[in-house]
Scaffold this motif. Structure first.
Motif, mmCIF file in Angstrom:
data_model
loop_
_atom_site.group_PDB
_atom_site.id
_atom_site.type_symbol
_atom_site.label_atom_id
_atom_site.label_comp_id
_atom_site.label_asym_id
_atom_site.label_seq_id
_atom_site.Cartn_x
_atom_site.Cartn_y
_atom_site.Cartn_z
ATOM 1 N N PHE A 14 0.826 -1.208 0.000
ATOM 2 C CA PHE A 14 0.000 0.000 0.000
ATOM 3 C C PHE A 14 0.861 1.259 0.000
ATOM 4 O O PHE A 14 0.582 2.219 -0.731
ATOM 5 C CB PHE A 14 -0.945 0.003 1.204
ATOM 6 C CG PHE A 14 -2.321 -0.478 0.848
ATOM 7 C CD1 PHE A 14 -3.245 0.376 0.259
ATOM 8 C CD2 PHE A 14 -2.693 -1.784 1.079
ATOM 9 C CE1 PHE A 14 -4.510 -0.069 -0.088
ATOM 10 C CE2 PHE A 14 -3.961 -2.241 0.740
ATOM 11 C CZ PHE A 14 -4.874 -1.383 0.157
ATOM 12 N N ALA A 17 2.409 1.656 -3.409
ATOM 13 C CA ALA A 17 1.400 2.111 -4.378
ATOM 14 C C ALA A 17 1.073 3.583 -4.184
ATOM 15 O O ALA A 17 0.896 4.322 -5.152
ATOM 16 C CB ALA A 17 0.145 1.265 -4.241
ATOM 17 N N ALA A 18 1.009 4.022 -2.915
ATOM 18 C CA ALA A 18 0.706 5.428 -2.629
ATOM 19 C C ALA A 18 1.829 6.332 -3.124
ATOM 20 O O ALA A 18 1.572 7.409 -3.699
ATOM 21 C CB ALA A 18 0.499 5.612 -1.127
ATOM 22 N N THR A 22 -0.062 4.458 -7.869
ATOM 23 C CA THR A 22 -0.727 3.331 -8.543
ATOM 24 C C THR A 22 -1.831 2.724 -7.675
ATOM 25 O O THR A 22 -2.120 1.536 -7.767
ATOM 26 C CB THR A 22 0.308 2.240 -8.907
ATOM 27 O OG1 THR A 22 0.998 1.846 -7.711
ATOM 28 C CG2 THR A 22 1.291 2.722 -9.938
ATOM 29 N N MET A 23 -2.425 3.550 -6.822
ATOM 30 C CA MET A 23 -3.450 3.068 -5.901
ATOM 31 C C MET A 23 -4.673 2.522 -6.643
ATOM 32 O O MET A 23 -5.304 1.565 -6.196
ATOM 33 C CB MET A 23 -3.857 4.205 -4.963
ATOM 34 C CG MET A 23 -4.306 3.765 -3.622
ATOM 35 S SD MET A 23 -2.988 2.900 -2.776
ATOM 36 C CE MET A 23 -3.780 2.611 -1.239
ATOM 37 N N GLU A 24 -4.978 3.129 -7.782
ATOM 38 C CA GLU A 24 -6.146 2.680 -8.554
ATOM 39 C C GLU A 24 -5.941 1.250 -9.062
ATOM 40 O O GLU A 24 -6.865 0.419 -9.000
ATOM 41 C CB GLU A 24 -6.360 3.631 -9.744
ATOM 42 C CG GLU A 24 -7.694 3.411 -10.441
ATOM 43 C CD GLU A 24 -7.948 4.457 -11.519
ATOM 44 O OE1 GLU A 24 -8.564 4.078 -12.521
ATOM 45 O OE2 GLU A 24 -7.528 5.612 -11.339
ATOM 46 N N VAL A 26 -4.008 -0.984 -7.669
ATOM 47 C CA VAL A 26 -4.041 -1.872 -6.497
ATOM 48 C C VAL A 26 -5.490 -2.192 -6.133
ATOM 49 O O VAL A 26 -5.831 -3.353 -5.874
ATOM 50 C CB VAL A 26 -3.304 -1.230 -5.290
ATOM 51 C CG1 VAL A 26 -3.545 -2.031 -4.010
ATOM 52 C CG2 VAL A 26 -1.815 -1.134 -5.570
ATOM 53 N N ASN A 27 -6.346 -1.187 -6.115
ATOM 54 C CA ASN A 27 -7.768 -1.412 -5.807
ATOM 55 C C ASN A 27 -8.411 -2.361 -6.819
ATOM 56 O O ASN A 27 -9.172 -3.258 -6.449
ATOM 57 C CB ASN A 27 -8.528 -0.076 -5.784
ATOM 58 C CG ASN A 27 -8.220 0.740 -4.542
ATOM 59 O OD1 ASN A 27 -7.848 0.190 -3.516
ATOM 60 N ND2 ASN A 27 -8.340 2.055 -4.645
#
Length: 198
Positions: A14, A17-18, A22-24, A26-27
């Motif tokens: 996390f 990704a933050a 690239t958080m989107e 990961v989700n």
């Protein structure tokens, strides 16, 4: 300890990704993974129910008892400290037969019961007995004739020939089981030579 490792990996992923923005992705991966996991489970349930049903029929027909009787002399040589009429021997044989047919999920409860019985034979000591170590080694390597779970996964992913792994599985698990027994005996004999027999 495993839970801590998983939480650490989860947190690092996390944070990474933050930082990279690239958080989107990961989700999306989390939800796709969850969806795929449910699909795999449903596919596995159907195959496992089929094989467990066959195992129940084999048990009611006396086939499993017959296999257990055939395997008893071998089991007695592998587990010389366990009396033939002790419940532990029955659980050990049931565990080995279930693993033989690739039913690890069905073998697990019998393996746990076998360990409990072996612990009682070991006067409930915290240190594992020779038989407990041997059972763990054999259960981990587990000689398998029909890799039911792997075949089910291959069917789930539309494999052209899901059962082509049977022969290689037999060879690989035979080698792993023989290796596990040999390594177990090697370390036991080393322990005996040191005069630390228990």
């Amino acid at each position: 300890m495993i839970n801590i490792i998983w939480m650490f990996l989860f947190a690092v992923g996390f944070v990474f990704a933050a930082i990279n923005g690239t958080m989107e992705e990961v989700n999306a991966a989390i939800f796709d993974g969850a969806k795929e996991a449910v699909a795999i489970c449903i596919g596995l349930i159907s195959v496992l129910v089929f094989w467990l049903g066959l195992m129940k029929i084999a048990q009611n027909a006396g086939l499993l008892d017959g296999l257990a009787k055939l395997a008893r002399p071998l089991a007695k040589k592998i587990f010389p400290e366990v009396p033939s009429d002790h419940p532990a021997m029955g659980y050990i044989l049931s565990n080995m037969i279930a693993n033989l047919f690739g039913l690890g999920n069905a073998a697990t409860p019998m393996g746990i019961q076998a360990m409990k019985q072996l612990k009682e034979l070991n006067d409930n000591k915290d240190e594992a007995s020779r038989s407990m170590v041997t059972l763990l080694a054999i259960n981990t390597s587990s000689l398998t004739l029909i890799p039911t779970t792997v075949i089910a996964i291959r069917i789930q992913y539309d494999s052209a020939s899901p059962t082509e792994i049977v022969s290689t599985t037999i060879i690989a698990t035979m080698i792993s089981t023989i290796s596990a027994i040999l390594i177990d005996r090697y370390f036991y004999r080393r322990k005996v030579k040191r005069g630390d027999r228990k």
